[in-house]
Design an enzyme around this catalytic site. Sequence first.
Site, PDB file in Angstrom:
ATOM      1  N   CYS A  92      35.652  37.126  42.456  1.00  0.00           N
ATOM      2  CA  CYS A  92      37.248  36.926  41.347  1.00  0.00           C
ATOM      3  C   CYS A  92      36.581  36.582  40.368  1.00  0.00           C
ATOM      4  O   CYS A  92      36.502  35.021  40.657  1.00  0.00           O
ATOM      5  CB  CYS A  92      38.072  35.451  42.857  1.00  0.00           C
ATOM      6  SG  CYS A  92      39.452  35.826  42.459  1.00  0.00           S
ATOM      7  N   CYS A  95      39.596  33.449  39.581  1.00  0.00           N
ATOM      8  CA  CYS A  95      39.834  32.321  40.230  1.00  0.00           C
ATOM      9  C   CYS A  95      38.759  31.680  40.895  1.00  0.00           C
ATOM     10  O   CYS A  95      37.780  32.536  40.820  1.00  0.00           O
ATOM     11  CB  CYS A  95      41.196  32.111  40.387  1.00  0.00           C
ATOM     12  SG  CYS A  95      42.234  32.877  41.335  1.00  0.00           S
ATOM     13  N   SER A  96      39.353  32.427  42.493  1.00  0.00           N
ATOM     14  CA  SER A  96      38.511  31.794  43.474  1.00  0.00           C
ATOM     15  C   SER A  96      38.930  32.789  45.010  1.00  0.00           C
ATOM     16  O   SER A  96      38.337  32.055  46.233  1.00  0.00           O
ATOM     17  CB  SER A  96      38.394  30.633  44.026  1.00  0.00           C
ATOM     18  OG  SER A  96      39.601  29.782  44.008  1.00  0.00           O
ATOM     19  N   CYS A  97      39.373  34.208  44.861  1.00  0.00           N
ATOM     20  CA  CYS A  97      40.513  34.305  45.887  1.00  0.00           C
ATOM     21  C   CYS A  97      39.175  34.794  47.048  1.00  0.00           C
ATOM     22  O   CYS A  97      37.968  35.697  46.546  1.00  0.00           O
ATOM     23  CB  CYS A  97      40.526  35.987  45.636  1.00  0.00           C
ATOM     24  SG  CYS A  97      42.173  35.423  44.736  1.00  0.00           S
TER      25      CYS A  97
HETATM   26 FE    FE Z   1      41.121  34.029  43.106  1.00  0.00          FE
END
Ligand code: FE
Length: 192
Positions: A92, A95-97
């Site tokens: 991602c 971010c951190s999906c």
């Molecule tokens: Fe994300």
Amino acid sequence: MELRVRALETVLAEKGYIDPAALDVLIDTYQTRIGPRNGARVVARAWSDPAYKAWLLRDATAAIASLGYQGRQGEHMVALENTPAQHHMVVCTLCSCYPWPVLGLPPTWYKSAPYRSRAVRDPRGVLAEFGVTLPAGTAIRVHDSTAEVRYLVLPLRPEGSEGLDEEALAALVTRDSMIGTGLALTPPARAR
Ligand code: FE
């Protein structure tokens, strides 16, 4: 950080905005019930059952939900099949999906800025740091997760896994192999 979290939790609970018992349930859920073992069972089923695999590649959300794995951050799943010709890797960049119902919460490195930028620029270099060297003829496709779509990599079934049942197959499936930063373990590597 721990103190700040505790202070915040105390204030929110005192004001009645959160229920501490509900928080305990959530934490227990992500610590003990949701994690990469769920994704491993999906992969093992796909390796064992061609009809399930076809369904997974066609409609991953439904195929995964049929095994009981669904919920937040897994509403729109896409499965990516690794082949000798093409290796998939997920990041991602924003971010951190991450697909929580099948993989649990993301590892720290997945959320780090270096992984997020370098996975796109230099996927082969990043893979090497994870100890993965692919044949030069294997193309690498990097997929950028979004707030909506979450990916599950279906790793190549390892050599020497013929004849294993689903439970034994699931034990070969690592978290990283389902992100694309690792490969599934061979039975001897698993035994070690
Ligand atoms: Fe994300």
